[in-house]
Design a protein around this motif. Structure first.
Motif, PDB file in Angstrom:
ATOM      1  N   TYR A  25      23.573  66.410  55.568  1.00  0.00           N
ATOM      2  CA  TYR A  25      23.004  65.079  55.300  1.00  0.00           C
ATOM      3  C   TYR A  25      22.572  64.316  56.551  1.00  0.00           C
ATOM      4  O   TYR A  25      21.501  63.708  56.566  1.00  0.00           O
ATOM      5  CB  TYR A  25      24.015  64.217  54.541  1.00  0.00           C
ATOM      6  CG  TYR A  25      24.388  64.714  53.168  1.00  0.00           C
ATOM      7  CD1 TYR A  25      23.425  65.181  52.277  1.00  0.00           C
ATOM      8  CD2 TYR A  25      25.715  64.684  52.737  1.00  0.00           C
ATOM      9  CE1 TYR A  25      23.777  65.614  51.003  1.00  0.00           C
ATOM     10  CE2 TYR A  25      26.075  65.109  51.464  1.00  0.00           C
ATOM     11  CZ  TYR A  25      25.108  65.575  50.598  1.00  0.00           C
ATOM     12  OH  TYR A  25      25.455  65.993  49.345  1.00  0.00           O
ATOM     13  N   ASN A  26      23.412  64.317  57.577  1.00  0.00           N
ATOM     14  CA  ASN A  26      23.050  63.509  58.740  1.00  0.00           C
ATOM     15  C   ASN A  26      21.832  64.069  59.464  1.00  0.00           C
ATOM     16  O   ASN A  26      21.025  63.322  60.014  1.00  0.00           O
ATOM     17  CB  ASN A  26      24.242  63.372  59.686  1.00  0.00           C
ATOM     18  CG  ASN A  26      25.276  62.394  59.137  1.00  0.00           C
ATOM     19  OD1 ASN A  26      25.017  61.715  58.141  1.00  0.00           O
ATOM     20  ND2 ASN A  26      26.440  62.325  59.768  1.00  0.00           N
ATOM     21  N   ARG A  27      21.696  65.387  59.437  1.00  0.00           N
ATOM     22  CA  ARG A  27      20.492  65.965  60.063  1.00  0.00           C
ATOM     23  C   ARG A  27      19.276  65.774  59.165  1.00  0.00           C
ATOM     24  O   ARG A  27      18.151  65.659  59.655  1.00  0.00           O
ATOM     25  CB  ARG A  27      20.726  67.430  60.393  1.00  0.00           C
ATOM     26  CG  ARG A  27      21.747  67.591  61.512  1.00  0.00           C
ATOM     27  CD  ARG A  27      21.793  68.982  62.091  1.00  0.00           C
ATOM     28  NE  ARG A  27      22.904  69.044  63.049  1.00  0.00           N
ATOM     29  CZ  ARG A  27      22.994  69.919  64.041  1.00  0.00           C
ATOM     30  NH1 ARG A  27      22.045  70.820  64.218  1.00  0.00           N
ATOM     31  NH2 ARG A  27      24.027  69.900  64.869  1.00  0.00           N
ATOM     32  N   VAL A  28      19.481  65.755  57.858  1.00  0.00           N
ATOM     33  CA  VAL A  28      18.365  65.451  56.952  1.00  0.00           C
ATOM     34  C   VAL A  28      17.837  64.049  57.261  1.00  0.00           C
ATOM     35  O   VAL A  28      16.631  63.835  57.405  1.00  0.00           O
ATOM     36  CB  VAL A  28      18.821  65.558  55.474  1.00  0.00           C
ATOM     37  CG1 VAL A  28      17.794  64.924  54.538  1.00  0.00           C
ATOM     38  CG2 VAL A  28      19.063  67.018  55.092  1.00  0.00           C
ATOM     39  N   ARG A  29      18.759  63.119  57.413  1.00  0.00           N
ATOM     40  CA  ARG A  29      18.348  61.738  57.720  1.00  0.00           C
ATOM     41  C   ARG A  29      17.614  61.685  59.064  1.00  0.00           C
ATOM     42  O   ARG A  29      16.536  61.090  59.175  1.00  0.00           O
ATOM     43  CB  ARG A  29      19.575  60.818  57.757  1.00  0.00           C
ATOM     44  CG  ARG A  29      19.252  59.349  57.984  1.00  0.00           C
ATOM     45  CD  ARG A  29      20.514  58.497  58.095  1.00  0.00           C
ATOM     46  NE  ARG A  29      21.361  58.583  56.916  1.00  0.00           N
ATOM     47  CZ  ARG A  29      21.166  57.863  55.798  1.00  0.00           C
ATOM     48  NH1 ARG A  29      20.169  56.996  55.724  1.00  0.00           N
ATOM     49  NH2 ARG A  29      21.966  58.015  54.760  1.00  0.00           N
TER      50      ARG A  29
END
Lengths: 149, 723
Positions: free
Chosen positions: A136-140
């Motif tokens: 998730y954090n890399r998607v963001r």
């Protein structure tokens, strides 16, 4: 029989009208980049674009679609993984197992098309896909990188 | 059919070998084993170098997102002195491993062991190949090998000014005797390993090209959907084929073992639709009345049972607690949980009278191979398993139930390849669940607030009893004590307490338990670290200081704890409404700690703002991938803590899909800062340990925010509302 327009091509497929679009894409058309994760619209692994909107293809039947609706799958997003989202994903090494990433990328691409500079709140609202590896954090970060590319 | 099979199999191997960059499955490329031999002889089992200098590193472990594939390739390439831009990879098959006397050793990919267990021999493989390549060049030039140097895939002899490439001497090198001794580089000299290099398997995951097991196709392949008796231990009583045999695409309805029914059809959606319409009568067996309540009662009894297996004992814990100035007690519990890999279980099998072949995503190629041999009825030399990228594993794909099923189905359709794909519902109802446990924590404090005695009584399910009963030691499951052991490199307890007893009353339910990402360490860390917070409160001492007093002899545990504390700002004023929690543990050979910042609204809703994680895994092979594992671990650990619970009613699991088994999603994801602090003196794992510190850090912060202790997981069952 159903007539669908997928990735710029109109195709006739021999599927019962109640066949989910996901399975028509995977089994009748043979494009397996769009994934099955839950079948109930929860996980978003099956996300495709219909006329630019990100939709969960497991929850739409082929019988509900018209031939002039433009369906785009991950295979049709760009010819060579050159969409800004795909480039950002590569730069930041977003995928882990990668199974959910077709859906993530399609959801993110649809978001950027509507909101070229999305806020965190925009991202939270648009990106409801499930990733079990935990990207998730890399998607963001990837969405923000693509937005500023 | 055999003809088709051979072609597809070879081209599959060839395409695996061809590139991480262009992994496609083609079936028309003529390619024979003999051609392969002549074109690209291996230098040794780990290294194949093609005439165009492409370096193919053989990877025995499975890639399921955790980055092991790239890390192992980095280690081999480092010692090989390869040009990283020319490195690609392939999976050797389990059948080849058996045929070659296990030259690649263990294929099992679990317990965060992929790199820490094999780094030595894969690096030796790379180093040996380099020495053979250099020797081949030296021989060709008629100079001593010691005068030649290898770097980035090029061998040079400075004195004569000659140079050549690995690709040019690989064939000659392959004919040489392997060296008897190899010397490995110090980590401080690494140029490929230890660096945040790009993964070798990303590109195809961006365009939909990556083939997972669920996507795999063979010519003439049919598709199967399956239903196993939803009550564990039940059987198929009867089913009425007549009701569905004329449904579109249906080819065959088969019984699979005693407990399952599968429909085989042209398309999977047809198979599933027909299966859903198939009237099946189940003989639900002896477990039909089991429920979460009956299982909880069994575990509760274990909390005070006289007999238990001892995992860690020193002094007289019970006596010390009885005589202590202050006594603290608390009971915790942790539920069954499903792995819920994004890609449901699947395997493709082709059975003929001559052989049996399986294509599947597996964490343990050799176990899948053994299952294939057993289920097919063919001897090992007539079986093979081809590994495919996994859409998540988390321990679930170390099991072979789905492989056995696929073979059992294919065996009833000789000559026709069949892909078995589970529905999400089947995947949820037939997991190998994170074991259910409870813990009764008792401790005594002296007048200064020091812990004089600790008794931790675990009660609950043993994984080994479920998946590998031979692994029990006189009935005891040592894996239960992850992170609680008195010593040892795998995971030892980080606190010095004069009187300690940690024991386990094994209480196994009928629900099958399995290894799960982090598994026993996850609940053990919650029990210990939340209770430490309770003890600190009872002692009136700051939780960091309270722990520090007991950690003098555990400097590595303490170092990560202090790093996480510093990172989260422990001891400094938090922003208004924000509260902090801390914890540490050791597991999978690594030391981990976390600090969390949370806020809790009056309506009880929790927001996790920030996590700081400190990890000492000994060596770091790819810092970017270790960071990715740490970030991902918090998603897995926080999902488990917040929402996930598989409840039991009527002997079966109640939660059938993600609507009732929610993972954390992006809007709830905190910022994660990862501090890597490798001490370079051991090798630990990174895929799992950090999961264990996710929940206790947050739960301790929730206490700081609300004064409420959450002792029963998941958090969604807790009432955190305040007046």
């Amino acid at each position: 029989m159903a007539k669908l327009t997928i990735n710029g091509k109109t195709v006739d497929i021999d599927a019962a009208p109640d066949t989910p679009l996901l399975w028509a894409i995977r089994e009748h058309i043979g494009l397996t980049g769009t994934k099955y994760g839950c079948g109930v619209g929860q996980c978003g692994s099956c996300t495709v674009h219909i006329d630019g909107e990100a939709v969960r293809s497991c929850s739409l039947t082929v019988g509900s679609l018209k031939a002039d609706q433009k369906i785009v799958t991950i295979e049709g997003l760009s010819p060579d993984a050159s969409h800004p989202i795909q480039k950002a994903w590569l730069q930041l090494e977003v995928p882990q197992c990668g199974y959910c990433q077709s859906g993530m990328i399609m959801a993110a691409a649809a978001l950027l098309a509507k909101k070229p500079k999305p806020t965190d709140a925009d991202i939270d609202e648009a990106m409801t896909n499930i990733c079990r590896c935990g990207t998730y954090n890399r998607v963001r970060a990837g969405i923000k990188l693509a937005a500023n590319a | 059919m055999t003809q088709v099979l051979d072609v597809s199999r070879r081209s599959f191997l060839k395409s695996s070998a061809a590139a991480a960059g262009a992994f496609t499955l083609g079936f028309s490329v003529p390619f024979t084993a003999a051609e392969a031999q002549s074109a690209t002889p291996e230098v040794n089992a780990w290294v194949v170098i093609k005439p165009d200098d492409t370096v193919v590193v053989r990877i025995a472990r499975s890639e399921m997102g955790q980055g092991t594939l790239t890390g192992l390739a980095q280690l081999v390439a480092e010692e090989l002195e390869a040009d990283w831009s020319k490195v690609t990879w392939e999976y050797p098959t389990p059948g080849q491993n058996v045929a070659r006397n296990r030259v690649w050793k263990n294929f099992s990919t679990g317990g965060s062991r992929g790199i820490r267990e094999s780094h030595q021999y894969v690096r030796e493989g790379g180093a040996a190949a380099r020495m053979m390549l250099v020797e081949a060049a030296a021989k060709e030039w008629g100079v001593p090998a010691a005068e030649c140097k290898a770097a980035k895939g090029v061998i040079t002899h400075a004195a004569s000014g000659r140079s050549t490439t690995y690709g040019k001497v690989a064939s000659a090198a392959a004919k040489l005797e392997p060296p008897k001794e190899v010397k490995l580089k110090a980590a401080s000299d690494w140029t490929i390993a230890g660096k945040p290099l790009k993964r070798l398997d990303t590109v195809d995951k961006l365009s939909g090209k990556q083939i997972y097991g669920a996507d795999f196709k063979l010519p003439g392949m049919l598709n199967a959907a399956i239903k196993d008796c939803p009550v564990f231990g039940g059987k198929v009583a009867s089913f009425d084929v007549g009701k569905i045999e004329k449904m579109p695409g249906v080819k065959k309805v088969v019984k699979v073992g005693e407990s399952a029914v599968a429909v085989v059809a042209d398309m999977w959606w047809q198979a599933k639709t027909a299966l859903d319409a198939l009237p099946i009568t189940w003989d639900e067996g002896p477990n039909a009345k089991a429920s979460s309540e009956t299982i909880a009662a069994m575990l509760k009894e274990g909390l005070t049972a006289e007999q238990a297996f001892v995992g860690n004992q020193a002094g007289d814990a019970k006596g010390a607690i009885a005589g202590a100035v202050k006594k603290v007690e608390a009971t915790y519990s942790y539920p069954f949980q499903n792995h819920a890999c994004m890609e449901p279980m699947n395997a493709t099998a082709l059975w003929t009278a001559e052989k049996c072949e399986v294509w599947c995503p597996t964490q343990n190629g050799e176990a899948a191979f053994a299952a294939t041999v057993e289920a097919s009825g063919h001897p090992a030399p007539k079986c093979e398993v081809y590994k495919i990228h996994l859409g998540g594993g988390f321990g679930r794909r170390g099991m072979t139930d789905y492989v056995r099923q696929a073979v059992a189905i294919a065996k009833q359709m000789p000559g026709t390849p069949v892909k078995l794909l589970w529905s999400r519902e089947e995947d949820m109802l037939h997991g190998r669940y994170h074991p259910i446990t409870m813990a009764k924590m008792s401790a005594g404090l002296d007048k200064d607030g020091n812990v004089v005695g600790l008794h931790m009584r675990l009660s609950g399910q043993s994984i080994l009893a479920s998946v590998n009963p031979q692994g029990l030691q006189s009935g005891k499951d040592p894996v239960v004590f992850q992170g609680l052991n008195p010593d040892g490199p795998e995971g030892h307890f980080g606190y010095e307490i004069p009187n300690i007893l940690i024991d386990h009353a094994m209480r196994n339910s009928h629900v099958p338990a399995g290894f799960w990402r982090g598994v026993n360490l996850n609940h053990n860390a919650i029990y210990v670290e939340c209770f430490m917070d309770e003890l600190a409160q009872a002692a009136g001492v700051d939780p960091l200081e309270f722990r520090r007093r007991m950690m003098k002899n555990h400097p590595k545990h303490l170092a990560v704890l202090e790093a996480a504390a510093k990172g989260i700002g422990w001891g400094t004023k938090a922003p208004d409404g924000i509260f902090r929690g801390l914890c540490q543990t050791m597991g999978f050979g690594s030391y981990v700690a976390a600090g969390a910042e949370v806020s809790v609204k009056k309506d009880g809703s929790v927001k996790i703002h920030r996590i700081v994680a400190a990890t000492n895994p000994g060596h770091v092979v790819n810092p970017d991938q270790v960071a990715a594992q740490v970030e991902g671990s918090f998603v897995y650990g926080l999902s488990a803590m917040l929402y996930q619970e598989c409840t039991v009613k009527g002997g079966r699991i109640v939660e059938e899909n993600f609507d009732s088994y929610q993972p954390l999603r992006m809007d709830e994801m905190p910022k994660v800062e990862s501090i890597l602090m490798p001490s370079d003196d051991f090798w630990g794992g990174v895929g799992e340990p950090t999961i264990a510190v996710a929940a206790p850090a947050v739960l301790n912060a929730i206490f700081a925010a609300t004064g409420k202790r959450v002792r029963s997981l998941p958090l969604r069952n807790a009432d955190l509302r305040r007046a």
